[in-house]
Design a protein around this motif. Sequence first.
Motif, mmCIF file in Angstrom:
data_model
loop_
_atom_site.group_PDB
_atom_site.id
_atom_site.type_symbol
_atom_site.label_atom_id
_atom_site.label_comp_id
_atom_site.label_asym_id
_atom_site.label_seq_id
_atom_site.Cartn_x
_atom_site.Cartn_y
_atom_site.Cartn_z
ATOM 1 N N VAL A 105 0.851 -1.188 0.000
ATOM 2 C CA VAL A 105 0.000 0.000 0.000
ATOM 3 C C VAL A 105 0.889 1.240 0.000
ATOM 4 C CG1 VAL A 105 -1.824 1.251 1.210
ATOM 5 C CG2 VAL A 105 -1.795 -1.247 1.247
ATOM 6 N N VAL A 106 0.719 2.077 -1.002
ATOM 7 C CA VAL A 106 1.601 3.227 -1.209
ATOM 8 C C VAL A 106 0.769 4.502 -1.309
ATOM 9 C CG1 VAL A 106 3.340 1.782 -2.327
ATOM 10 C CG2 VAL A 106 1.560 2.872 -3.725
ATOM 11 N N GLU A 107 1.473 5.625 -1.570
ATOM 12 C CA GLU A 107 0.753 6.897 -1.677
ATOM 13 C C GLU A 107 0.685 7.376 -3.131
ATOM 14 O OE1 GLU A 107 0.796 9.543 1.858
ATOM 15 O OE2 GLU A 107 2.660 8.474 2.359
ATOM 16 N N ARG A 108 1.169 8.578 -3.426
ATOM 17 C CA ARG A 108 0.957 9.196 -4.731
ATOM 18 C C ARG A 108 2.152 9.010 -5.672
ATOM 19 N NH1 ARG A 108 -2.787 12.823 -5.871
ATOM 20 N NH2 ARG A 108 -3.179 13.193 -3.650
ATOM 21 N N ASN A 109 1.844 8.771 -6.966
ATOM 22 C CA ASN A 109 2.847 8.720 -8.035
ATOM 23 C C ASN A 109 3.916 7.658 -7.770
ATOM 24 O OD1 ASN A 109 3.880 9.603 -10.532
ATOM 25 N ND2 ASN A 109 5.303 11.023 -9.545
ATOM 26 N N PHE A 110 3.493 6.508 -7.331
ATOM 27 C CA PHE A 110 4.431 5.425 -7.058
ATOM 28 C C PHE A 110 4.957 4.841 -8.375
ATOM 29 C CE2 PHE A 110 5.526 0.981 -6.145
ATOM 30 C CZ PHE A 110 6.365 1.145 -5.048
ATOM 31 N N GLY A 111 6.259 4.577 -8.426
ATOM 32 C CA GLY A 111 6.870 3.981 -9.613
ATOM 33 C C GLY A 111 7.244 4.985 -10.687
ATOM 34 N N SER A 112 7.393 6.259 -10.308
ATOM 35 C CA SER A 112 7.786 7.276 -11.291
ATOM 36 C C SER A 112 9.260 7.109 -11.651
ATOM 37 C CB SER A 112 7.537 8.671 -10.718
ATOM 38 O OG SER A 112 8.256 8.839 -9.495
ATOM 39 N N GLY A 113 9.716 7.926 -12.598
ATOM 40 C CA GLY A 113 11.118 7.851 -12.997
ATOM 41 C C GLY A 113 11.281 7.094 -14.297
ATOM 42 N N SER A 114 12.221 6.171 -14.333
ATOM 43 C CA SER A 114 12.515 5.443 -15.568
ATOM 44 C C SER A 114 11.457 4.388 -15.847
ATOM 45 C CB SER A 114 13.888 4.772 -15.476
ATOM 46 O OG SER A 114 13.844 3.661 -14.598
ATOM 47 N N SER A 115 11.536 3.808 -17.037
ATOM 48 C CA SER A 115 10.555 2.800 -17.440
ATOM 49 C C SER A 115 11.004 1.386 -17.110
ATOM 50 C CB SER A 115 10.302 2.911 -18.955
ATOM 51 O OG SER A 115 11.507 2.673 -19.673
ATOM 52 N N ARG A 116 12.049 1.244 -16.318
ATOM 53 C CA ARG A 116 12.602 -0.095 -16.059
ATOM 54 C C ARG A 116 11.560 -1.050 -15.485
ATOM 55 N NH1 ARG A 116 16.699 2.043 -11.381
ATOM 56 N NH2 ARG A 116 17.157 3.446 -13.101
ATOM 57 N N GLU A 117 11.405 -2.188 -16.181
ATOM 58 C CA GLU A 117 10.472 -3.202 -15.692
ATOM 59 C C GLU A 117 11.056 -3.970 -14.519
ATOM 60 O OE1 GLU A 117 9.950 -6.592 -18.377
ATOM 61 O OE2 GLU A 117 11.574 -5.762 -19.603
ATOM 62 N N HIS A 118 12.343 -3.717 -14.224
ATOM 63 C CA HIS A 118 12.963 -4.367 -13.070
ATOM 64 C C HIS A 118 12.261 -3.979 -11.773
ATOM 65 C CE1 HIS A 118 15.946 -4.248 -16.251
ATOM 66 N NE2 HIS A 118 16.658 -5.181 -15.643
ATOM 67 N N ALA A 119 11.638 -2.793 -11.726
ATOM 68 C CA ALA A 119 10.987 -2.335 -10.497
ATOM 69 C C ALA A 119 9.834 -3.256 -10.095
ATOM 70 C CB ALA A 119 10.531 -0.893 -10.649
ATOM 71 N N PRO A 120 8.819 -3.445 -10.950
ATOM 72 C CA PRO A 120 7.769 -4.388 -10.552
ATOM 73 C C PRO A 120 8.266 -5.827 -10.479
ATOM 74 C CG PRO A 120 7.397 -3.605 -12.789
ATOM 75 C CD PRO A 120 8.481 -2.760 -12.206
ATOM 76 N N GLN A 121 9.283 -6.166 -11.278
ATOM 77 C CA GLN A 121 9.852 -7.512 -11.195
ATOM 78 C C GLN A 121 10.442 -7.759 -9.810
ATOM 79 O OE1 GLN A 121 10.068 -10.214 -13.041
ATOM 80 N NE2 GLN A 121 9.446 -9.616 -15.100
ATOM 81 N N ALA A 122 11.188 -6.783 -9.290
ATOM 82 C CA ALA A 122 11.795 -6.928 -7.966
ATOM 83 C C ALA A 122 10.722 -7.037 -6.893
ATOM 84 C CB ALA A 122 12.723 -5.750 -7.680
ATOM 85 N N LEU A 123 9.685 -6.216 -6.997
ATOM 86 C CA LEU A 123 8.624 -6.248 -5.992
ATOM 87 C C LEU A 123 7.829 -7.548 -6.067
ATOM 88 C CD1 LEU A 123 7.397 -2.548 -6.290
ATOM 89 C CD2 LEU A 123 8.757 -3.561 -4.443
ATOM 90 N N MET A 124 7.585 -8.038 -7.280
ATOM 91 C CA MET A 124 6.881 -9.306 -7.432
ATOM 92 C C MET A 124 7.702 -10.441 -6.822
ATOM 93 S SD MET A 124 5.613 -11.329 -10.873
ATOM 94 C CE MET A 124 7.297 -11.790 -11.338
ATOM 95 N N ARG A 125 9.011 -10.425 -7.060
ATOM 96 C CA ARG A 125 9.866 -11.497 -6.549
ATOM 97 C C ARG A 125 10.138 -11.348 -5.057
ATOM 98 N NH1 ARG A 125 11.549 -14.292 -11.063
ATOM 99 N NH2 ARG A 125 10.892 -13.220 -12.962
#
Length: 218
Positions: A87-107
């Motif tokens: 559970v996060v707040e506003r504009n989570f995941g901004s910045g670059s388009s790297r798919e590594h971000a959701p990949q890391a969180l999923m893993r």
Amino acid sequence: MARLLMFARSWSVKVPPEALRILEGRATPLRGSDIDTDRIIPARYLKVIRFDGLGEFAFYDERFDTQGNPRAHPLNEKRYRGSTFLVVERNFGSGSSREHAPQALMRFGFRGFIGISFAEIFQGNCLAMGLAAVTLSEKHIQVLLDNLEADPSIHLILNIASMQLQAGQERYQCEMPQSSQQSLVMGSWDSTGLLLANKPSIHQVAADLPYLNNFARK
């Protein structure tokens, strides 16, 4: 190939069995707006060829100091281990388009994200992986964060078909793009899986396209 699938949709399209209608489990609260992808997964961990093992580096520089000692961070807290939702707040995941971000969180273990808003590309990357990213009003997010910090055992049930979230005794109406909702509910979020499931129809359509057959007439 995408165009061939578009044509094939007019035929009998098979949908692979990766539909996501109900998602449930506990949640980890993470305060702060504008949390970008470099904070989610530091750039030095993007050199990997495979995504395996990325989970241990999620929020690494915020979870550990330069000597590798744990810092105070929700993802380090034992009481939130095994959470399904972040559970996060506003504009989570901004910045670059790297798919590594959701990949890391999923893993790391997360399968769904609940926030005030998400960066568009991050939300799109989540959909491509079959992860749900839904939004609530700021008022409801603050209530949810407060409740989770007070009681980490709260069980959440997200009904993607009805866009309703139950968190303990609280119920919320959440939102996500309609196309994303339909893709998750129908199991059509996996474009590669869709192509593989519809190979006969795609080949049939391809056989009827003149520009794929030297403009030969039948």
